[in-house]
Structures are given as C-alpha cells and as structure tokens.
Design a protein around this motif. Structure first.
Motif, PDB file in Angstrom:
ATOM      1  N   ILE A   1       4.641  48.065 -13.918  1.00 16.75           N
ATOM      2  CA  ILE A   1       3.472  47.534 -13.197  1.00 16.75           C
ATOM      3  C   ILE A   1       3.080  48.469 -12.063  1.00 16.75           C
ATOM      4  N   ILE A   2       4.066  48.945 -11.305  1.00 12.60           N
ATOM      5  CA  ILE A   2       3.783  49.835 -10.173  1.00 12.60           C
ATOM      6  C   ILE A   2       3.211  51.158 -10.652  1.00 12.60           C
ATOM      7  N   MET A   3       3.849  51.763 -11.652  1.00 12.99           N
ATOM      8  CA  MET A   3       3.437  53.088 -12.114  1.00 12.99           C
ATOM      9  C   MET A   3       2.094  53.067 -12.833  1.00 12.99           C
ATOM     10  N   THR A   4       1.663  51.919 -13.308  1.00 13.49           N
ATOM     11  CA  THR A   4       0.375  51.825 -14.000  1.00 13.49           C
ATOM     12  C   THR A   4      -0.749  51.439 -13.056  1.00 13.49           C
ATOM     13  N   ILE A   5      -0.471  50.537 -12.128  1.00  9.93           N
ATOM     14  CA  ILE A   5      -1.528  50.030 -11.252  1.00  9.93           C
ATOM     15  C   ILE A   5      -1.830  50.999 -10.109  1.00  9.93           C
ATOM     16  N   LEU A   6      -0.807  51.640  -9.550  1.00 12.90           N
ATOM     17  CA  LEU A   6      -1.046  52.531  -8.410  1.00 12.90           C
ATOM     18  C   LEU A   6      -2.035  53.652  -8.721  1.00 12.90           C
ATOM     19  N   PRO A   7      -1.912  54.378  -9.858  1.00 17.79           N
ATOM     20  CA  PRO A   7      -2.926  55.411 -10.148  1.00 17.79           C
ATOM     21  C   PRO A   7      -4.331  54.851 -10.289  1.00 17.79           C
ATOM     22  N   GLU A   8      -4.459  53.618 -10.790  1.00 15.85           N
ATOM     23  CA  GLU A   8      -5.778  53.014 -10.907  1.00 15.85           C
ATOM     24  C   GLU A   8      -6.369  52.674  -9.541  1.00 15.85           C
ATOM     25  N   MET A   9      -5.492  52.315  -8.592  1.00 19.86           N
ATOM     26  CA  MET A   9      -5.964  51.957  -7.255  1.00 19.86           C
ATOM     27  C   MET A   9      -6.269  53.201  -6.410  1.00 19.86           C
ATOM     28  N   ALA A  10      -5.725  54.344  -6.806  1.00 15.05           N
ATOM     29  CA  ALA A  10      -5.926  55.571  -6.018  1.00 15.05           C
ATOM     30  C   ALA A  10      -6.548  56.651  -6.890  1.00 15.05           C
ATOM     31  N   ARG A  11      -7.681  56.342  -7.506  1.00 17.67           N
ATOM     32  CA  ARG A  11      -8.326  57.298  -8.391  1.00 17.67           C
ATOM     33  C   ARG A  11      -8.839  58.524  -7.642  1.00 17.67           C
ATOM     34  N   GLU A  12      -9.148  58.383  -6.342  1.00 19.72           N
ATOM     35  CA  GLU A  12      -9.639  59.534  -5.596  1.00 19.72           C
ATOM     36  C   GLU A  12      -8.563  60.590  -5.395  1.00 19.72           C
ATOM     37  N   PHE A  13      -7.304  60.219  -5.598  1.00 20.01           N
ATOM     38  CA  PHE A  13      -6.208  61.184  -5.496  1.00 20.01           C
ATOM     39  C   PHE A  13      -5.698  61.584  -6.872  1.00 20.01           C
ATOM     40  N   ASP A  14      -6.577  61.571  -7.871  1.00 18.58           N
ATOM     41  CA  ASP A  14      -6.137  61.811  -9.239  1.00 18.58           C
ATOM     42  C   ASP A  14      -5.553  63.208  -9.421  1.00 18.58           C
ATOM     43  N   GLU A  15      -6.105  64.207  -8.712  1.00 21.05           N
ATOM     44  CA  GLU A  15      -5.601  65.575  -8.862  1.00 21.05           C
ATOM     45  C   GLU A  15      -4.216  65.752  -8.240  1.00 21.05           C
ATOM     46  N   TYR A  16      -3.820  64.815  -7.385  1.00 23.45           N
ATOM     47  CA  TYR A  16      -2.495  64.886  -6.769  1.00 23.45           C
ATOM     48  C   TYR A  16      -1.525  63.887  -7.407  1.00 23.45           C
ATOM     49  N   ARG A  17      -1.867  63.451  -8.634  1.00 22.04           N
ATOM     50  CA  ARG A  17      -1.081  62.393  -9.262  1.00 22.04           C
ATOM     51  C   ARG A  17       0.375  62.810  -9.447  1.00 22.04           C
ATOM     52  N   MET A  18       0.585  64.007  -9.960  1.00 20.44           N
ATOM     53  CA  MET A  18       1.948  64.454 -10.214  1.00 20.44           C
ATOM     54  C   MET A  18       2.721  64.661  -8.907  1.00 20.44           C
ATOM     55  N   LEU A  19       2.021  65.114  -7.877  1.00 21.11           N
ATOM     56  CA  LEU A  19       2.684  65.264  -6.576  1.00 21.11           C
ATOM     57  C   LEU A  19       3.127  63.905  -6.041  1.00 21.11           C
ATOM     58  N   LEU A  20       2.283  62.892  -6.222  1.00 17.95           N
ATOM     59  CA  LEU A  20       2.642  61.555  -5.753  1.00 17.95           C
ATOM     60  C   LEU A  20       3.819  60.997  -6.542  1.00 17.95           C
ATOM     61  N   PHE A  21       3.836  61.245  -7.857  1.00 15.65           N
ATOM     62  CA  PHE A  21       4.970  60.798  -8.674  1.00 15.65           C
ATOM     63  C   PHE A  21       6.254  61.460  -8.208  1.00 15.65           C
TER      64      PHE A  21
END
Length: 418
Positions: free
Chosen positions: A371-391
């Motif tokens: 739930i966390i790993m799926t919903i968080l990227p949807e809530m922070a779409r403006e940081f999509d290019e930093y997705r792997m860094l956030l993970f």
C-alpha cells in the motif's frame, strides 16, 4: 572529527558524481577540451546541496549519533494491547474487518481510487509470492519479474493464438510460471547469497530480452493488444457483447456503466489475493512451510535434520513463481495490452522492496508495504524523476531505523519468568 574528514570528502565526491549522472550531466568534448553539458545552473545547485549535506553529515556523524541516542524513544504500546494480538479470536476479527473494508472500498471511492486499489492488490499478490522465496526460504531472488512476464505473456499468447478465455488462461499462466520457476531452481541449487541474486537477475533480463527479440511470436517491442477481459459466468462488462455472449447490464436489466468493469476487476483482484493468503497460510502449517523456515535459518542444520534442501528450494521457487503467473495473467487482462517495457528490473526492485520494507516473512507487513509503495508515488507525481532516489532513501532509513521491517514476522516463543 579528523577521522571522519576523509570519508566525508569521499562520500561528497561520490554523491556529486552519481547525482550529476542521474540529472543528465555529462562530459562532452569541445574542441581540445572537455566540458560539462546537459544541465543548467539550477541542477548544479542541487548537486552541490546534495554533496554538502552528505559531507557535513559524515563529518559530524559521531555528534549526531550521540544526539540521537539522547533523544527519548518512541512510546511503547501497553503490554495488555500487544497481548491482544496473540489471541486467535481477535486476530480473526481483525482480518474480517480488513476484508470487509476492502470489499466496501470500490463502492465508497471514485473510479481513480478503485483503479489504484486494484494496482495495490496486484503488488500485494506479487509481494506475497516473492515473500515465499525471500522471506520464508531465505533465497534472494532479483528476477521475480520474469515469472510475472511469463504469466502475462502466457495468457496473452494463448488468447491470441488459441482463443483461450481468462479463467482457463489464469490456470495455464500459473502452471507455466510454476514450470519456469521449477526449471530455474535446478541451476541455482548450489548457489546462495550474492551469487544466487546475480543468476536470478540474469534470468529476469533474459526473459525480457527474449520477449523483445522474438517478434515472430510476441510482436517484440510493439507488444500485444486486444487481450480479452475477464468475464463473470460468461457475462461481459462491455457496452455491446461479442457474438454468442451477453453483457452484464443487459442480463441484470440496468443501464450500462463503465464503472461496473472497474469494480469487477477490483473484486476479482481481491479474490485472488484472498486465495493467495489462504494457500500460503495453509502451506506454513504444513511440513514444507516449516522446512522453508529451517532452510532460511541454517541450511547445514536443515540437512542434519534429514530435510532435503533440493526439494525445499524447488518447492519455494515453484510455488512463489505460480503466484507471479496468476498476477501476470490478471495484469494482462486488466490492461488489455502488454509489452516488454512493463517487466523491467525496476519492477523486481519494487517487489523486493515491498518484502523487505514490510518484514521478511510477514504477510500483513507485505500488505502494508505494498500500500505504501504504490500510493506514495501516486501522491508525489511531481517528484517522479526522483522516484528511485526516494526508494533508495526509504530503504536506507528503514535499515537504520527498523531493519526487521515495519511489521516483522512473529514467531512462537516461550519466556521464563523469574
């Protein structure tokens, strides 16, 4: 502080280089000299800020560690509250409440929320399947997305060439993925740790490359479209049913609504997840479930007890892969289109992160992490290019703060009170 100066400088330089590569900065020959191209001043400020943060963090890490230890700890739950989780009746009541909430979700949310819930359930199914291999058997698998792709393409090809329906394709996809898991188990029987991870990673990449290059069978990078949707006892959730079929809204006698298909797909995904949970719970109470945990703890002791590690490893790979095949079949039917780009290494990394984040071997932990790993990227779409860094940052913080996961697996134990 002087002993930390050299590691701080090295970490700052490494972070500056890696951050620059991620943000598109590269060296380019300009005449007889080399220059940096591909980014503007705002990017350089970001690189400098990241390097400065790592430099000062490593320089003063001893002082920060002492300050961290001096902070008051998190409040612990009362003993009476924690003991409630050990009662089977309350545990069953909790699961009933969770299932009821999941069933009511599509009727209380909008279409976007239902679609997101379906995606969460797909990752829950994948996480539970990988949890058998990694969390229970202790076998590090980095190519789990390969079984996911086998299930999806197995159903798509069967539907395209042999006109197979969803329910038949679901069984075929699960069996086909299980066969691939069984075949993968043989080469890795003598491997463990990093070597096992490298071989499984290669398996996932081989599957993706084959799907890309076998254009005569899989249509290559163009993918496969027009995959049949699931039906409910022969009823289609479309405005006009195909020849020889009947649509759901005509059978029930209501007007057509496109949300009916979305709700049906969500409930179908929920049913598959519940079946997965039931099967895994039954397996954990069987000798093979105990053997998985024994293999994870100590393979040598496992052999000494008369357990055959070969059969245990093959069972873990086969059963874990079958659930990935089911998830892949449902994913293909839900999307209606699949391509090799849907099964890259990043998918394996996300599924493995779900297992590690939730807690190795913990089913409720896997559900929470999915739930966390799926919903968080949807809530922070403006940081999509930093997705792997956030993970990556999330995983590092988890290893520091709670290395056993959010909800680690509880094991039966006895305490002696004096």
């Amino acid at each position: 502080m002087r002993s930390n100066l050299k590691p701080a400088v090295i970490s700052a330089v490494v972070v500056a280089i890696l951050t620059g590569l991620l943000l598109g900065v590269r060296l380019d020959q300009q005449g007889t000299t080399l220059g940096l191209v591909g980014a503007g001043p705002d990017v350089y400020w970001k690189i400098a800020a990241a390097a400065a943060f790592l430099f000062f963090f490593n320089l003063f890490r001893d002082q920060l560690g002492a300050l961290w230890k001096g902070l008051p700890g998190l409040p612990k739950a009362p003993a009476k509250l924690t003991s409630l989780g050990d009662k089977p009746a309350l545990r069953r009541l909790f699961w009933c409440f969770m299932i009821a909430a999941a069933i009511l979700w599509p009727f209380l949310s909008n279409r976007g929320g239902t679609d997101l819930g379906t995606l969460v359930l797909i990752y829950v199914m994948l996480g539970l399947g990988l949890n058998i291999v990694v969390g229970l058997a202790g076998l590090l698998d980095l190519g789990y997305v390969g079984f996911y792709a086998v299930g999806a393409y197995g159903y798509a090809l069967m539907a395209m060439y042999f006109d197979v329906g969803f329910w038949t394709g679901l069984v075929i996809a699960g069996c086909l993925a299980a066969l691939f898991g069984f075949l993968l188990g043989f080469p890795v029987l003598r491997l463990r740790g990093d070597y096992l991870a490298i071989v499984t990673l290669g398996f996932g990449e081989i599957i993706r490359i084959l799907l890309n290059n076998m254009t005569w069978l899989t249509n290559g990078p163009n993918g496969i479209g027009g995959i049949p949707k699931p039906t409910l006892f022969g009823l289609e959730f479309s405005r006009r049913a195909s020849e020889g079929m009947q649509s759901f809204h005509e059978f029930v006698g209501i007007s057509y609504n496109s949300e009916h298909r979305v709700i049906f797909l969500y409930l179908l995904a929920l049913l598959l997840v519940l079946i997965t949970l039931f099967v895994i719970n039954r397996l954990l109470r069987m000798p093979i479930g105990r053997a998985w945990e024994a293999l994870r703890e100590d393979e040598i002791a496992c052999r000494a007890l008369g357990i055959n590690p070969t059969a245990v490893k093959l069972g873990a790979f086969t059963i874990g892969a079958s659930f990935a095949g089911f998830a892949g079949c449902f994913f293909a039917a839900r999307q209606g289109f699949i391509s090799p780009e849907s099964f890259t290494f990043i998918e394996s990394a996300i599924i493995l992160a779900i297992v590690v984040l939730g807690g190795m071997g913990s089913q409720i932990g896997v559900i929470l992490a999915a739930i966390i790993m799926t919903i968080l990227p949807e809530m922070a779409r403006e940081f999509d290019e930093y997705r792997m860094l956030l993970f990556g940052l999330m995983m590092v913080l988890m290893m520091i703060w709670r290395p056993q996961g959010l909800l680690p697996m509880s094991r039966p134990h006895m305490e002696l009170r004096t």
